[in-house]
Design a protein around this motif. Structure first.
Motif, PDB file in Angstrom:
ATOM      1  N   ALA A 131     -27.755  12.919  29.214  1.00 25.69           N
ATOM      2  CA  ALA A 131     -27.788  14.144  28.626  1.00 25.69           C
ATOM      3  C   ALA A 131     -29.432  14.093  27.614  1.00 25.69           C
ATOM      4  O   ALA A 131     -29.714  15.420  27.553  1.00 25.69           O
ATOM      5  CB  ALA A 131     -26.541  14.288  27.729  1.00 25.69           C
ATOM      6  N   TYR A 132     -29.593  13.190  27.172  1.00 25.80           N
ATOM      7  CA  TYR A 132     -30.863  13.085  26.253  1.00 25.80           C
ATOM      8  C   TYR A 132     -31.900  12.719  27.020  1.00 25.80           C
ATOM      9  O   TYR A 132     -33.052  12.191  26.303  1.00 25.80           O
ATOM     10  CB  TYR A 132     -30.399  12.308  24.997  1.00 25.80           C
ATOM     11  CG  TYR A 132     -29.386  13.108  24.130  1.00 25.80           C
ATOM     12  CD1 TYR A 132     -30.159  13.577  23.127  1.00 25.80           C
ATOM     13  CD2 TYR A 132     -27.945  12.911  24.186  1.00 25.80           C
ATOM     14  CE1 TYR A 132     -29.022  14.723  22.201  1.00 25.80           C
ATOM     15  CE2 TYR A 132     -27.332  13.562  23.222  1.00 25.80           C
ATOM     16  CZ  TYR A 132     -27.776  14.578  22.392  1.00 25.80           C
ATOM     17  OH  TYR A 132     -26.995  15.200  21.499  1.00 25.80           O
ATOM     18  N   GLU A 133     -31.961  12.439  28.552  1.00 26.20           N
ATOM     19  CA  GLU A 133     -33.189  11.849  28.887  1.00 26.20           C
ATOM     20  C   GLU A 133     -34.558  12.866  28.645  1.00 26.20           C
ATOM     21  O   GLU A 133     -35.598  12.227  28.649  1.00 26.20           O
ATOM     22  CB  GLU A 133     -33.025  12.016  30.334  1.00 26.20           C
ATOM     23  CG  GLU A 133     -33.713  11.274  31.240  1.00 26.20           C
ATOM     24  CD  GLU A 133     -33.300  10.888  32.645  1.00 26.20           C
ATOM     25  OE1 GLU A 133     -34.142  10.116  33.236  1.00 26.20           O
ATOM     26  OE2 GLU A 133     -32.457  11.832  33.232  1.00 26.20           O
ATOM     27  N   ARG A 134     -34.271  14.129  28.376  1.00 24.38           N
ATOM     28  CA  ARG A 134     -35.556  14.868  28.370  1.00 24.38           C
ATOM     29  C   ARG A 134     -36.227  14.746  26.805  1.00 24.38           C
ATOM     30  O   ARG A 134     -37.310  14.928  26.655  1.00 24.38           O
ATOM     31  CB  ARG A 134     -35.050  16.267  28.431  1.00 24.38           C
ATOM     32  CG  ARG A 134     -34.924  16.468  30.155  1.00 24.38           C
ATOM     33  CD  ARG A 134     -35.012  18.271  30.261  1.00 24.38           C
ATOM     34  NE  ARG A 134     -34.801  18.509  31.749  1.00 24.38           N
ATOM     35  CZ  ARG A 134     -34.462  19.597  32.213  1.00 24.38           C
ATOM     36  NH1 ARG A 134     -34.594  20.646  31.432  1.00 24.38           N
ATOM     37  NH2 ARG A 134     -34.404  19.930  33.590  1.00 24.38           N
ATOM     38  N   GLU A 135     -35.094  14.335  25.789  1.00 20.30           N
ATOM     39  CA  GLU A 135     -35.864  14.313  24.495  1.00 20.30           C
ATOM     40  C   GLU A 135     -36.330  12.595  24.359  1.00 20.30           C
ATOM     41  O   GLU A 135     -37.218  12.465  23.807  1.00 20.30           O
ATOM     42  CB  GLU A 135     -34.517  14.693  23.361  1.00 20.30           C
ATOM     43  CG  GLU A 135     -34.020  16.057  23.832  1.00 20.30           C
ATOM     44  CD  GLU A 135     -32.844  16.447  22.733  1.00 20.30           C
ATOM     45  OE1 GLU A 135     -33.126  16.175  21.684  1.00 20.30           O
ATOM     46  OE2 GLU A 135     -32.142  17.064  23.290  1.00 20.30           O
ATOM     47  N   GLN A 136     -35.301  11.828  24.351  1.00 20.60           N
ATOM     48  CA  GLN A 136     -35.687  10.422  24.377  1.00 20.60           C
ATOM     49  C   GLN A 136     -35.942   9.842  22.793  1.00 20.60           C
ATOM     50  O   GLN A 136     -35.573   8.959  22.475  1.00 20.60           O
ATOM     51  CB  GLN A 136     -36.743   9.804  25.102  1.00 20.60           C
ATOM     52  CG  GLN A 136     -36.541  10.139  26.717  1.00 20.60           C
ATOM     53  CD  GLN A 136     -37.396   9.561  27.575  1.00 20.60           C
ATOM     54  OE1 GLN A 136     -38.189   8.692  27.226  1.00 20.60           O
ATOM     55  NE2 GLN A 136     -37.227   9.980  28.775  1.00 20.60           N
ATOM     56  N   ASN A 137     -36.601  10.821  21.916  1.00 19.97           N
ATOM     57  CA  ASN A 137     -36.860  10.513  20.789  1.00 19.97           C
ATOM     58  C   ASN A 137     -35.715  10.518  19.826  1.00 19.97           C
ATOM     59  O   ASN A 137     -35.548  11.143  18.760  1.00 19.97           O
ATOM     60  CB  ASN A 137     -38.124  11.190  19.960  1.00 19.97           C
ATOM     61  CG  ASN A 137     -38.564  10.780  18.952  1.00 19.97           C
ATOM     62  OD1 ASN A 137     -38.796   9.331  18.488  1.00 19.97           O
ATOM     63  ND2 ASN A 137     -38.890  11.494  17.905  1.00 19.97           N
ATOM     64  N   VAL A 138     -34.791   9.649  20.152  1.00 24.38           N
ATOM     65  CA  VAL A 138     -33.428   9.840  19.437  1.00 24.38           C
ATOM     66  C   VAL A 138     -32.669   8.299  19.377  1.00 24.38           C
ATOM     67  O   VAL A 138     -33.064   7.623  20.016  1.00 24.38           O
ATOM     68  CB  VAL A 138     -32.316  10.637  20.360  1.00 24.38           C
ATOM     69  CG1 VAL A 138     -32.890  12.015  20.327  1.00 24.38           C
ATOM     70  CG2 VAL A 138     -31.936  10.188  21.658  1.00 24.38           C
TER      71      VAL A 138
ATOM     72  N   ALA B  45     -25.241   0.859  18.153  1.00 29.36           N
ATOM     73  CA  ALA B  45     -26.313   1.746  18.336  1.00 29.36           C
ATOM     74  C   ALA B  45     -27.683   1.436  18.276  1.00 29.36           C
ATOM     75  O   ALA B  45     -27.894   0.185  18.335  1.00 29.36           O
ATOM     76  CB  ALA B  45     -26.117   2.644  16.735  1.00 29.36           C
ATOM     77  N   PHE B  46     -28.467   2.118  19.316  1.00 30.84           N
ATOM     78  CA  PHE B  46     -29.549   1.682  19.963  1.00 30.84           C
ATOM     79  C   PHE B  46     -30.619   2.952  19.782  1.00 30.84           C
ATOM     80  O   PHE B  46     -30.137   4.287  19.833  1.00 30.84           O
ATOM     81  CB  PHE B  46     -29.455   1.312  21.136  1.00 30.84           C
ATOM     82  CG  PHE B  46     -28.157   0.527  21.453  1.00 30.84           C
ATOM     83  CD1 PHE B  46     -28.257  -1.026  21.583  1.00 30.84           C
ATOM     84  CD2 PHE B  46     -26.986   0.997  21.779  1.00 30.84           C
ATOM     85  CE1 PHE B  46     -27.137  -1.929  21.507  1.00 30.84           C
ATOM     86  CE2 PHE B  46     -25.814   0.146  22.079  1.00 30.84           C
ATOM     87  CZ  PHE B  46     -25.953  -1.380  21.724  1.00 30.84           C
ATOM     88  N   SER B  47     -31.797   2.690  19.750  1.00 35.03           N
ATOM     89  CA  SER B  47     -32.893   3.712  20.079  1.00 35.03           C
ATOM     90  C   SER B  47     -32.525   3.959  21.761  1.00 35.03           C
ATOM     91  O   SER B  47     -32.091   3.323  22.329  1.00 35.03           O
ATOM     92  CB  SER B  47     -34.387   3.071  19.971  1.00 35.03           C
ATOM     93  OG  SER B  47     -34.333   2.108  20.926  1.00 35.03           O
ATOM     94  N   TYR B  48     -32.831   5.018  21.792  1.00 35.04           N
ATOM     95  CA  TYR B  48     -32.677   5.698  23.450  1.00 35.04           C
ATOM     96  C   TYR B  48     -33.568   4.635  24.383  1.00 35.04           C
ATOM     97  O   TYR B  48     -32.844   4.597  25.310  1.00 35.04           O
ATOM     98  CB  TYR B  48     -33.283   7.071  23.402  1.00 35.04           C
ATOM     99  CG  TYR B  48     -33.040   7.826  24.857  1.00 35.04           C
ATOM    100  CD1 TYR B  48     -31.879   8.450  25.023  1.00 35.04           C
ATOM    101  CD2 TYR B  48     -33.906   7.558  25.825  1.00 35.04           C
ATOM    102  CE1 TYR B  48     -31.729   8.703  26.307  1.00 35.04           C
ATOM    103  CE2 TYR B  48     -33.689   8.118  26.940  1.00 35.04           C
ATOM    104  CZ  TYR B  48     -32.589   8.626  27.491  1.00 35.04           C
ATOM    105  OH  TYR B  48     -32.329   9.046  28.856  1.00 35.04           O
ATOM    106  N   LYS B  49     -34.806   4.455  23.852  1.00 35.86           N
ATOM    107  CA  LYS B  49     -35.543   3.783  24.773  1.00 35.86           C
ATOM    108  C   LYS B  49     -34.716   2.369  25.331  1.00 35.86           C
ATOM    109  O   LYS B  49     -34.743   1.863  26.600  1.00 35.86           O
ATOM    110  CB  LYS B  49     -36.834   3.502  24.337  1.00 35.86           C
ATOM    111  CG  LYS B  49     -37.715   4.823  24.533  1.00 35.86           C
ATOM    112  CD  LYS B  49     -39.159   4.487  23.982  1.00 35.86           C
ATOM    113  CE  LYS B  49     -39.790   5.761  23.838  1.00 35.86           C
ATOM    114  NZ  LYS B  49     -41.291   5.693  23.349  1.00 35.86           N
TER     115      LYS B  49
END
Length: 231
Positions: free
Chosen positions: A93-100, A166-170
């Protein structure tokens, strides 16, 4: 970096023996999942909430969100058979944002504290992957296949896992990309995926709390009611 709480509520709750999934059972005056939503909805450092739930219960959770105007809830997604399927739904769901930052939390841990959330976010912002855990007070036995004692690990090095994880998206996206390419992948929690497929990525421990319980069995509801009464 946007801080996203991912509430994992895809389970059927069969071990509870209830017709309803356990996340909809009531503790105090509200469903378990509502306690969890509010813990992150009311937290100043959480920007968004993503709820992953069984496809059959979207209407129930959407009704709850609408009734109480939980403004931080951005997504209600369908989970899969395994916990890892639910995590993947949020990751995609957050693939387009990534900076999360993605902060994965069991929706049936309704009493996660503001202090734990603060500590998790602090570690994330210092560039770390994070798990929440508490010391074990019991001696732990490692067993052989025929269930005899093989070893007794040093209790000082053992912890009982809680959530959030918890993790950074990358980081979490890279770990799952590798896992999904492994035909022998065995479903596990998110720390297990990172530990196996990104072994050089250290996962740091944030101290949990004894009240951050997971509601799994019927007797847990009584303990949960006692915790709710104290809040």
């Amino acid at each position: 970096m946007k801080k996203v709480a991912v509430l994992l509520a895809g389970g059927s709750g069969k071990r509870m023996g209830s017709a309803l999934p356990k996340q909809f059972l009531t503790i105090g005056d509200k469903p378990i999942i509502q306690h969890s939503i509010e813990a992150f909805e009311k937290h100043d450092n959480i920007d968004e909430i993503c709820i992953v739930i069984h496809a059959d219960y979207h209407s129930e959770i959407n009704e709850l969100i609408s009734k109480y105007n939980y403004s931080k809830v951005r997504y209600v997604l369908s989970g899969g058979k395994e916990r890892s399927d639910s995590s993947l739904a949020a990751i995609n769901a957050y693939e387009r944002e990534q900076n999360v930052y993605l902060i994965f939390h069991d929706a049936v841990r309704p009493f996660v504290s503001s202090r734990i959330i603060n500590d998790v976010i602090s570690e994330l912002q210092s560039g770390k992957s994070v798990a929440v855990a508490i010391p074990t007070t019991d001696t732990i036995f490692c067993l052989t296949q025929d269930e005899t004692i093989e070893s007794v690990p040093n209790r000082n090095l053992l912890r009982r896992a809680q959530t959030p994880q918890a993790f950074s998206y990358k980081v979490i996206k890279r770990a799952y990309d590798i896992a999904m390419a492994d035909e022998n992948f065995v479903a596990t929690d998110d720390c297990g995926v990172v530990l196996k497929y990104l072994p050089k990525e250290a996962i740091h421990i944030v101290e949990g709390d004894e009240s951050n319980i997971k509601i799994t069995f019927e007797q847990d509801l009584l303990q949960g009611a006692q915790i709710a009464d104290k809040k």
